[in-house]
Enzyme design. Structure first.
Site, PDB file in Angstrom:
ATOM      1  N   GLY A  58       0.815  -1.202   0.000  1.00  0.00           N
ATOM      2  CA  GLY A  58       0.000   0.000   0.000  1.00  0.00           C
ATOM      3  C   GLY A  58       0.849   1.252   0.000  1.00  0.00           C
ATOM      4  CB  ALA A  59       1.778   3.679   1.585  1.00  0.00           C
ATOM      5  CG  MET A  60       8.293   2.185   3.031  1.00  0.00           C
ATOM      6  SD  MET A  60       8.069   0.896   4.304  1.00  0.00           S
ATOM      7  CE  MET A  60       9.243   1.469   5.525  1.00  0.00           C
ATOM      8  CG  ASN A  72      10.372   5.401   2.397  1.00  0.00           C
ATOM      9  OD1 ASN A  72      10.815   4.368   2.871  1.00  0.00           O
ATOM     10  ND2 ASN A  72       9.650   5.436   1.289  1.00  0.00           N
ATOM     11  CG  HIS A 111      -0.800   2.892   8.354  1.00  0.00           C
ATOM     12  ND1 HIS A 111      -1.296   1.745   8.947  1.00  0.00           N
ATOM     13  CD2 HIS A 111       0.512   2.629   8.153  1.00  0.00           C
ATOM     14  CE1 HIS A 111      -0.333   0.862   9.080  1.00  0.00           C
ATOM     15  NE2 HIS A 111       0.782   1.368   8.606  1.00  0.00           N
ATOM     16  CD  GLU A 112       2.300   4.137   5.147  1.00  0.00           C
ATOM     17  OE1 GLU A 112       3.396   4.037   5.724  1.00  0.00           O
ATOM     18  OE2 GLU A 112       1.563   3.156   4.910  1.00  0.00           O
ATOM     19  CG  HIS A 126       4.470   4.061  10.202  1.00  0.00           C
ATOM     20  ND1 HIS A 126       4.654   3.212  11.263  1.00  0.00           N
ATOM     21  CD2 HIS A 126       3.815   3.345   9.263  1.00  0.00           C
ATOM     22  CE1 HIS A 126       4.127   2.028  10.967  1.00  0.00           C
ATOM     23  NE2 HIS A 126       3.608   2.082   9.775  1.00  0.00           N
TER      24      HIS A 126
HETATM   25 ZN   LIG Z   1       2.744   0.653   8.483  1.00  0.00          ZN
END
Ligand SMILES: [Zn+2]
Length: 852
Positions: free
Chosen positions: A274-276, A278, A308-309, A312
């Protein structure tokens, strides 16, 4: 390859031996637009201290070739130092500088530096993805999360490109037709969080500023990028709106200013997940840019991923797990915060319904595999780590955090988070560090909670037991708990009755702690027996819900009339679990869907019901009844499609489902009519993505030709079009199509990740069991070679995707068992995948028995 699968023990020893001061990484990707060039030049300079001068150490590197290795000015023989996965250097000093020059490969698997060429305009795009351990495919490094350091990236690329990395660029110099971007040093971060995105990306810029409590103003430059050919579809305004809402929310709650400077969000092609997260350079799958009409559930899902990202940035990036055992520390938290912040900060108010319905289904499924594990996992090495991005780490962990918030209170939870960030900023943590702050702020001892919820595996089922007197008054209401491990559950019990217009509405709510095998609910005694007793109402705990006879009877006749959408989603989830567990015949579940899905107002729930109904029919229904079930489901779908409000999301969802269920000549004729414009459904726009869904229906039923699919590709010669045409071709019901799809993935490693996925999806059609039966044996024969020869990302797709899941027979089960007993020493991660597929198959056979 020896040394490729770094172990936890090795990582611990290395963390004791070295402390990294800084990385300087130079990547020269000027060769990228040349299809003949397979590698790029990577030069890494690592400065680090060593606690034991004279010792040796290795850095991780997966490179095609290593040109030079220099330690403290001393040139080493690369052939001796590099074994294909590691560069080992001896005679360390107290303070060291190591320089490694390598040629690294452009990736086609989405791991490392991925290269993609856009069929629309021929432009080349690059991006990196590393988690858990693929930075070593791009530059030499100590690939473990607890050796954090500042990174300074320099990238040389074609002059017409843009380059993005974790930090802002400090200087750009042009030389002929190349250009070099020098980026500022990052704050100390882990290797797996570094990122480079390069190519002629389309960019939309914006800005976020916020006055902090001390009166200073925090400025965050924002950017959102996508491929140029997607720019016409790029709704950056909506993306940036959610971004700013999220930044507002997290700053208000976390009280720690965003620590990574700017915030870029790059939508990239052929992305594996889905995504990361970074830092400063988040990457997303570009399917989040919608080329055709999608339902509100898709926008909600994208907003959830954006948040969500963003969560993080604090939980995961600022404070990072020490090793992959504690991956849940960041993923459970981000998953929980994604939904929590969505409700509080955005217009998407269905987040907890989606969470109950989708995320938890993922967790329940995973938690019933023989391979399940406690939320805090035992991760021996990187292959273990790769498989741990699962329903337990994300969704069960988030469910448990949701319950923890109910248990310690919102304020204690967020105050705990604030202390955690301040105390461990730019550091690494383990479970105990989180429990420490939460115990401080809540004043509760969390030892027992942690032991019950984080350190054991499995899901409990809760069942109400209702006894009434002759007048229908409750004399006892008990909650029975089963499961291998009994846990304390904070739950709400909803009592529902019909109101005057027939809706099922909650007349009472009782909240209590359920502990042990049997808990009596004193508050219920003396009340009239309701039509429906709904355990875990409001979805406070993590459990499977069962029903007493009367309540189940109420749902059978009136599930659709449960008025509250969360309660209804919980009821749908419960009957799905009953079906999976062989406690409700699949045809009864399908009957519920056929009767009540048309009334479902929540579009996300409706789309889940479609997927589950299809699964129930193809996997859990008695094969002898399957044809009849298919007809019923397709007829019911067409009826709902015709009845749906013109132009609505519901109409689109039913149209897509018709494409998945159509099999009769009449339905296929309608599908073709919609494609050719000779049939119309009022308000339904047959746009490009829907067209491909319709073509897939025709192809898999043998009603489309290769020429027609080629013509559709000419109409939509894009990355998405190529993927979907590939899937359609692999779905054609001919031995040649199956052989070609199988061979293109199993016998060759030429295809990029996205086309591997499309071939597998097309190959595996539920309606083509006889055609693919002959691949069952070859499947088990190829497993070990595939695991040994392919990157783990691709190997996982092949092992999971080609498993003969539609060959639901005892004979297939016996073959799976024979492979497992005959390969006790196969890679544990490979065995885990096969065990899970085998368990799904055994579950299907049990459910079919129940349906019979
Ligand atoms: Zn995650």
């Amino acid at each position: 390859m020896p040394g490729k699968n770094l172990s936890r023990d090795e990582a611990r020893q290395r963390a004791d031996l070295v402390a990294v001061e800084a990385y300087r990484v130079h990547l020269d990707v000027t060769s990228a637009p040349d299809p003949a060039a397979s590698t790029f030049r990577s030069t890494t300079t690592i400065t680090f201290r060593c606690t034991t001068p004279g010792a040796s150490v290795f850095v991780d590197l997966l490179a095609s070739a290593v040109g030079a290795v220099t330690l403290n000015g001393r040139a080493l023989d690369p052939a001796a130092a590099f074994d294909g996965a590691r560069v080992t250097v001896d005679g360390l000093a107290e303070h060291n500088e190591l320089v490694v020059e390598a040629d690294c490969a452009y990736s086609r698997t989405g791991e490392g530096l991925h290269r993609f060429v856009d069929p629309v305009d021929g432009e080349t795009y690059l991006y990196t993805h590393y988690e858990p351990a693929d930075a070593r495919r791009v530059f030499a490094n100590f690939e473990q999360p607890d050796l954090k350091a500042p990174f300074t990236f320099t990238v040389t690329a074609p002059a017409a490109w843009d380059v993005y990395a974790n930090a802002v660029e400090e200087r750009i110099t042009t030389e002929g037709d190349t250009r070099t971007w020098e980026f500022a040093p990052t704050r100390p971060i882990s290797t797996y969080l570094t990122a480079v995105v390069a190519g002629p990306y389309h960019v939309v810029r914006d800005h976020y500023s916020r006055e902090l409590p001390d009166g200073t103003v925090l400025e965050i430059p924002l950017a959102a990028t996508c491929r140029r050919s997607l720019a016409p579809y790029f709704d950056a305004d909506e993306i940036l709106t959610v971004t700013k809402q999220g930044l507002d929310f997290f700053h208000a709650e976390f009280d720690y200013p965003y620590p990574f400077g700017k915030y870029d969000q790059c939508f990239v092609p052929e992305y594996n997940l889905g995504a990361m997260e970074n830092p400063g350079c988040v990457t997303f799958r570009e399917e989040f840019i919608f080329r055709s009409k999608v339902t509100e559930a898709a926008y909600e899902g994208r907003a959830n991923v954006i948040l969500h990202e963003m969560a993080h940035m604090w939980f995961g990036d600022l404070v990072t797990m020490k090793w992959w055992d504690d991956l849940w520390l960041k993923e459970s938290f981000a998953d929980f915060m994604g939904s929590f912040s969505q409700i509080e900060a955005t217009k998407y108010q269905a987040a907890w319904i989606t969470f109950a319905n989708r995320r938890k289904a993922w967790a329940y499924r995973q938690d019933q595999f023989p391979t399940t594990h406690p939320i805090t996992a035992d991760i021996r090495d990187l292959e273990d780590a790769k498989l741990n991005f699962d329903g337990i780490t994300y969704a069960k962990g988030a469910s448990v955090l949701k319950q923890l918030v109910a248990y310690v209170g919102r304020e204690a939870f967020f105050e705990g988070a604030r202390r955690y960030f301040k105390r461990h900023a730019f550091g690494n943590t383990v479970l105990g560090d989180l429990l420490d702050v939460l115990e401080e702020t809540s004043g509760r001892d969390l030892t027992a909670w942690s032991a019950a919820w984080l350190q054991t595996s499995g899901v409990n089922a809760l069942t109400p037991q209702v006894t009434v007197d002759t007048e229908g008054r409750i004399t006892e209401l008990a909650v029975l708990q089963d499961g291998s491990e009994l846990r304390p559950h904070r739950i709400a019990i909803g009592l529902y009755d019909r109101d005057t217009d027939g809706s099922l509405i909650r007349t009472d709510r009782i909240e209590l702690d359920v502990t042990g095998a049997r808990t009596t609910v004193r508050e219920a005694v003396g009340r009239m027996r309701p039509a429906l007793v709904l355990l875990n109402d409001d979805d406070l705990t993590y459990c499977k819900i069962r029903f007493d006879e009367v309540s189940l009877g109420t749902l059978r006749t009136g599930l659709g009339s449960v008025a509250d959408s969360l309660a209804r989603a919980l009821a749908w989830s419960a009957v799905w679990n009953l079906t999976r567990d062989g406690l409700m015949p699949a045809r009864d579940y399908l009957d519920l869907v056929l009767r009540f899905a048309g009334q479902e107002s929540d579009i996300g729930v409706l789309q889940s019901l479609h997927q589950q109904a299809k699964g129930a029919l193809e996997l859990y229904a008695d094969p002898a009844w399957r044809e009849e079930g298919r007809r019923l489901l397709a007829d019911g779908t067409l009826g709902e499609l015709r009845a749906a409000l013109p132009g609505s999301d519901h109409q689109l969802a039913w149209a897509r489902f018709l494409a998945q269920t159509a099999a009769s000549a009449e339905h296929l004729q309608l599908v073709r009519g919609l494609l050719e414009g000779t049939a119309r459904i009022d308000g339904l726009e047959v746009d490009q993505e829907l067209r491909w869904s319709l073509w897939l229906a025709l192809a898999s039923n043998g009603s489309a030709t290769g020429e027609e699919l080629a013509a559709e590709l000419r109409r939509d010669n894009t990355a998405s079009g190529r993927r979907q045409q590939t899937e359609c071709l692999a779905a054609l019901p001919t031995p040649g199509a199956k052989a070609a799809a199988w061979s293109s993935v199993v016998d060759s490693d030429e295809l990029p990740n996205a086309l591997v996925e499309a071939q597998i999806a097309g190959f595996n059609q539920a309606g083509q069991r006889e055609l693919t039966a002959g691949y069952t044996k070859p499947y088990f024969e190829m497993l070990e070679d595939v695991w040994a020869q392919r990157s783990i990302e691709i190997a996982m797709r092949i092992v999971g995707g080609f498993f003969p899941r539609y060959q639901t027979s005892e004979a297939t089960l016996a073959l799976a068992d024979a492979w497992l007993s005959g390969h006790p020493d196969a890679a544990p991660a490979l065995r885990r995948l096969v065990l899970e597929c085998r368990d799904d198959l055994a579950r299907a056979l049990r459910a079919q028995q129940a349906d019979r």
